[in-house]
Design a protein around this motif. Structure first.
Motif, short mmCIF file in Angstrom:
data_model
loop_
_atom_site.label_atom_id
_atom_site.label_comp_id
_atom_site.label_asym_id
_atom_site.label_seq_id
_atom_site.Cartn_x
_atom_site.Cartn_y
_atom_site.Cartn_z
N PRO A 90 -8.38 -17.50 53.38
CA PRO A 90 -9.37 -18.23 53.03
C PRO A 90 -10.25 -18.51 54.15
O PRO A 90 -10.22 -18.09 55.37
CB PRO A 90 -8.67 -19.51 52.41
CG PRO A 90 -7.53 -19.95 53.35
CD PRO A 90 -7.08 -18.44 53.52
N VAL A 91 -11.38 -19.08 53.88
CA VAL A 91 -12.27 -19.52 54.72
C VAL A 91 -11.53 -20.44 55.90
O VAL A 91 -11.17 -21.50 55.41
CB VAL A 91 -13.63 -20.22 54.14
CG1 VAL A 91 -14.49 -20.75 55.30
CG2 VAL A 91 -14.42 -19.24 53.57
N THR A 117 -13.12 -13.25 50.94
CA THR A 117 -12.12 -13.95 51.37
C THR A 117 -10.66 -13.29 50.68
O THR A 117 -10.94 -12.56 49.51
CB THR A 117 -12.08 -15.37 51.34
OG1 THR A 117 -12.13 -15.73 49.92
CG2 THR A 117 -12.97 -15.87 51.99
N GLY A 135 -9.19 -20.28 57.73
CA GLY A 135 -7.64 -20.81 57.22
C GLY A 135 -6.64 -20.22 58.38
O GLY A 135 -5.57 -20.74 58.44
#
Lengths: 89, 487, 387
Positions: free
Chosen positions: C37-38, C173, C40
């Motif tokens: 993810p962003v 993502t 992460g």
């Protein structure tokens, strides 16, 4: 009956009760305001999980009212936000 | 800092933990039972005001308590009351070390328990789904209403609405009604067919049927209506609860337009099932599996051993299953833990006991199938609804993290919004944040993976830095047994 | 079929986001890919330090000073483009020492830093508590660095990506890069599970995992993880104004020792929590947080701020700081694989150095002479050393 002080007023309690139960029995539903919105909070989970019922006891903030045993003459005060106003810089 | 060495450490003194402690002691182990409360019994057996006997299924309790007292008197069991484990470490082929913070008058003190085997029986807490106004004082969990009444003899309110889903609503509603609260209504979000299925599955569990019949009769006597497919969708009041809005739900739990009612009440007791306390097991690296409700549960073998050597688990943490199942699991795990601590292979359970456990587990599974939480409930949220009570994160903030900031999972939502980063560390809002995130992402909630991602908590409970900073000391002999009481 | 972008950025952390935004602001078309993810990975376990105080004069400090100026500008841009910020706060740093014998070295570093444009003010022992009222009363002295700043790193990455998207960038993502597209020697895009992404250039901003990404292009990049553990307290009213750390931290940052080093780094956040760092251990990609590390961080924090003894620890997290043998980042085009550029190896300073890194790489991508000499950061320098 024994009692403790809540914001300067006496609150009776029965042996074995927590501070939170005694406050609730006395008709008091909130003893904390939130940090951002200033909303009133009191008991929610009642078993020490949610930390909504934080209150100042004997000068110590962040006590969970649902767990703290009530005791004679205890000084209990509403907790404003994160408490510890005297420590703010 | 005092270190207590023992054969078996048990975390939690509810049905599973208490049963594990007495059976481990009876098997010859030196046992330390660590529990947050002053007295054993857990959330299930609550002691009456002034320390009286628990009222619920009192015969079971008397029997277990008698055995606890015997074990305490024999010196093989030590009860560490008002004590919480904030961290536990298991070295490969070494002892398990539990770091404990103990409440004492005016503060906390540190303690360490070192054991050959550990039984995790930390139990569970209510799952509550948020709705607008759920942060008003007077909205409480059903467990809180029950604890106030059973433990302290305090009525949660004079006019109550009991709402949510699952078999726990009935004992709470009847207990309140019996104690003098006007229970205006019970709102069960499920459809009732679930109830029928659930009680049919109880055919092998006559006491469950007796319980169900008793609750039904009591509610009828107190004229408490049970509305199926209804839910509390909003709470109102200035600084305390004055009324709730109840709506009818469709089969996916979306509130149906034009069906809302205002109900005056000063307490709303809400529960949508239970959430197991997984943090210690996850920190130890215990393997998990979907429990009967689909949520993560600790994977155990026939006697309660987890995937981590020396660590056993029993009760709700292995899958929400209720007290009867927890008692059986606890007894099995206690016996096995004593064997593990002595370096022996635990004996398999007696076939009759194994069969009893299976029967109870299938009943629990049937009850969960009968009370699934459907995902349409997010339809009653507004943008301004508080999603995370601790950090006051609104539903709109969670949705924005998904739609604007690119989050697709609960962990990223937490990092970006602080939802679940406050005092309770997401214990209350975790399931809801996962559901709102899934909804905003346009996918179905995965009750296992989505909840597992936010269930890891390396610090199991808040602990003062001054306690953390204390180094481990050399072990000392066990302390004088402590039977509890406010210390 | 969408036309292929000018730049594919591998990594949606704070460095990748800064590169993407700077490139997009120069008019380049950008796609950002991340296997998770962003924010992460490396970013998600960071503290959000924008520090000049812990750096010796040299190329890294130059990059830090450039980055600091840019952080203020990027913050303004992001707020106006998205309506949301990332808690950028020029709160200042206070480096303290408990040991009188350590003061001369601290003051000497401050003097040399001042010569390169760092604001560094010596603070006498008696004045420490006018800056930080809750500091222990028995400290020997310190140096105040007003330029040291802070951001919320995950929000910074997410908001910069949001602003880049407003300029047409695409963020993909949960799409892992599995290989590079080549045309002869040249890198002309990346391969992912869902297909090929052709691009004019590829930027490796994969944080701690940048060495693995480089290896997919047959390039050796010696980037290794250093584990850092951070403790987070309960929410408090504002009690700690600055980022406060012990002078030993500077020595730890530059250390080659594989064992546990830790020196207290204590700071308040806008959310009210206090963050306690910073341990550094070379233990590979192992995420556990050993109890002795947690205890030591707690003890060091309480040593600096005795008031914290009564404050609850709520959580802790471990992350990996991507470091190179010479403790300098890797920024610039890789001559061994034309078309591949790197923006990685920033160790514990990746958040602080992100905006400068993004700015310089965007200049390279746009064919503009970069504002700083990139030779100290050149990717091929390690190969030269070993030859």
């Amino acid at each position: 009956m024994s009692s403790f002080e809540f914001d300067g007023s006496p609150v009776p309690f029965a042996e074995g009760q927590t501070v939170g139960a005694a406050l609730w029995a006395h008709g008091i539903r909130s003893w904390r305001t939130t940090r951002f919105a200033g909303s009133p909070r009191g008991l929610f989970c009642g078993i020490g999980v949610c930390f909504d019922c934080l209150v100042e006891i004997e000068g110590r903030p962040d006590r969970r009212a649902c767990l703290e045993p009530a005791a004679e003459n205890l000084d209990v005060r509403t907790q404003i936000g994160a408490g510890r106003a005297d420590h703010q810089v | 800092m005092p270190t207590t060495r023992c054969d078996v450490a048990v975390v939690g003194a509810g049905p599973a933990g208490a049963a594990a402690a007495v059976t481990a002691a009876r098997s010859g182990a030196r046992v330390v039972l660590v529990d947050a409360e002053a007295r054993p019994g857990g959330q299930y057996w609550r002691h009456g005001p002034g320390g009286g006997q628990p009222a619920e299924h009192v015969h079971q309790w008397r029997e277990l308590n008698r055995r606890l007292e015997q074990a305490l008197a024999s010196g093989r069991l030590v009860h560490l009351s008002r004590s919480r484990v904030w961290r536990v470490d298991a070295a490969p082929a070494g002892p398990v070390r539990a770091q404990i913070v103990r409440s004492v008058r005016g503060g906390e003190e540190a303690a360490t328990v070192e054991a050959g085997a550990l039984v995790l029986a930390p139990g569970a807490h209510d799952r509550v789904l948020p709705f607008p106004g759920w942060d008003l004082p007077g909205v409480v969990t059903a467990g809180a209403a029950q604890a106030l009444l059973k433990e302290h003899g305090v009525l949660a309110g004079s006019r109550a609405v009991v709402a949510g889903t699952g078999p726990f609503l009935l004992p709470v509603a009847t207990a309140l009604a019996e104690a003098g609260t006007r229970v205006v209504e019970v709102d069960e979000a499920g459809d009732g067919r679930g109830w029928a299925r659930g009680w049919r599955a109880a055919a092998g569990s006559p006491r469950k049927i007796a319980d169900g019949a008793r609750y039904g009769a009591l509610l009828a006597r107190h004229r408490v209506p049970v509305h199926l497919r209804n839910a509390v969708v909003a709470a109102h009041g200035d600084d305390r609860l004055e009324s709730v809005t109840v709506a009818r739900l469709d089969d996916r739990w979306r509130p149906l337009p034009g069906t809302t009612r205002e109900v005056t009440c000063d307490v709303a007791a809400v529960s949508y099932g239970f959430v197991a306390r997984l943090e210690l097991a996850l920190h130890l690296g215990c393997a998990t599996t979907p429990g009967p409700d689909g949520a993560p549960a600790v994977e155990v073998d026939a006697v309660g051993r987890t995937s981590v050597p020396g660590v056993l688990a029993a009760g709700e943490v292995t899958g929400i299953g209720g007290a009867d199942l927890a008692l059986v699991q606890g007894a099995l795990a206690g016996t096995a833990a004593a064997a593990v601590a002595a370096g022996r292979e635990p004996a398999p359970p007696h076939p009759a006991v194994a069969a009893r456990r299976e029967r109870m587990a299938s009943f629990a599974a049937a009850m969960h199938r009968a009370h699934p939480v459907a995902d349409g409930w997010t339809g009653w949220l507004t943008d301004d609804t508080v999603a995370c009570r601790c950090e006051e994160v609104r539903v709109a903030d969670v949705r924005e993290a998904v739609t604007e900031l690119g989050a697709t999972d609960p962990r990223t939502v937490k990092l970006l919004t602080r939802a679940g980063m406050g005092w309770c560390q997401g214990r209350i809002c975790g399931p809801a944040i996962a559901a709102i995130t899934a909804d905003a992402t346009g996918r179905a909630l995965d009750p296992y993976a989505d909840l597992l991602g936010s269930a890891a908590r390396p610090v199991a409970i808040p602990v003062p830095l001054g306690i953390v900073a204390v180094a481990d000391a050399t072990p000392s002999p066990p302390p004088v047994p402590d039977s509890g009481g406010s210390s | 079929m969408e036309s292929s972008p000018d730049v594919a950025v591998v990594g949606a952390g704070v460095v990748g986001a800064a590169v993407a935004l700077a490139a997009a602001r120069r008019g380049l078309s950008v796609v950002v890919l991340d296997r998770g993810p962003v924010a992460g990975g490396t970013t998600g376990a960071g503290e959000g330090n924008l520090l000049v105080s812990d750096k010796e004069p040299g190329p890294e400090l130059d990059l830090a000073l450039l980055s600091l100026r840019l952080w203020a500008e990027v913050s303004d841009h992001v707020v106006s483009a998205t309506g949301g910020g990332f808690e950028f706060e020029p709160k200042g740093g206070l480096v303290v020492s408990a040991d009188t014998a350590a003061l001369p070295a601290l003051h000497d570093l401050a003097a040399r830093q001042r010569a390169t444009g760092v604001d560094a003010i010596e603070v006498r022992a008696t004045d420490l508590r006018t800056h930080e009222p809750h500091l222990a009363p028995d400290l020997a002295g310190g140096v105040l660095y007003p330029q040291d700043s802070q951001v919320q790193p995950m929000l910074a990455a997410a908001r910069m990506l949001q602003a880049a998207r407003r300029l047409g960038a695409r963020i993909r993502t949960r799409e892992a890069v599995t290989g590079f597209l080549r045309s002869g020697d040249r890198v002309v895009g990346v391969r992912t599970a869902s297909g090929d992404v052709a691009a004019g250039a590829v930027v490796n901003a994969a944080g701690t995992w940048s060495g693995e990404v480089a290896a997919l292009a047959g390039i050796e990049l010696p980037i290794l993880p250093r584990r850092g553990v951070i403790l987070v307290t309960q929410p408090l009213p504002p009690m700690i104004r600055h980022k406060v750390y012990a002078a030993e931290y500077v020595a730890d940052v530059a250390s080659d020792d594989a064992g546990l080093e830790s020196s207290a780094v204590v700071e308040g956040t806008r959310a009210g929590t206090v963050l306690v760092g910073a341990s550094r251990e070379r233990v590979g990609f192992r995420r556990e947080m050993p109890l002795p590390v947690v205890r030591r961080l707690a003890a060091q924090a309480v040593r600096l701020f005795p008031v914290l003894a009564d404050v609850s620890l709520l959580r802790s997290y471990a992350g990996f700081r991507p470091y190179c043998p010479d403790h300098l980042p890797v920024v610039g085009a890789d001559p061994r694989a034309p078309g591949l550029l790197h923006a990685c190896g920033h160790e514990g300073a990746g958040v602080g150095l992100a905006t400068g890194t993004g700015h310089l790489l965007a200049q390279v991508l746009a064919g503009v002479e970069p504002d700083l000499d990139l030779r100290p950061f050149r990717p091929e320098r390690f190969a030269e050393v070993t030859v």
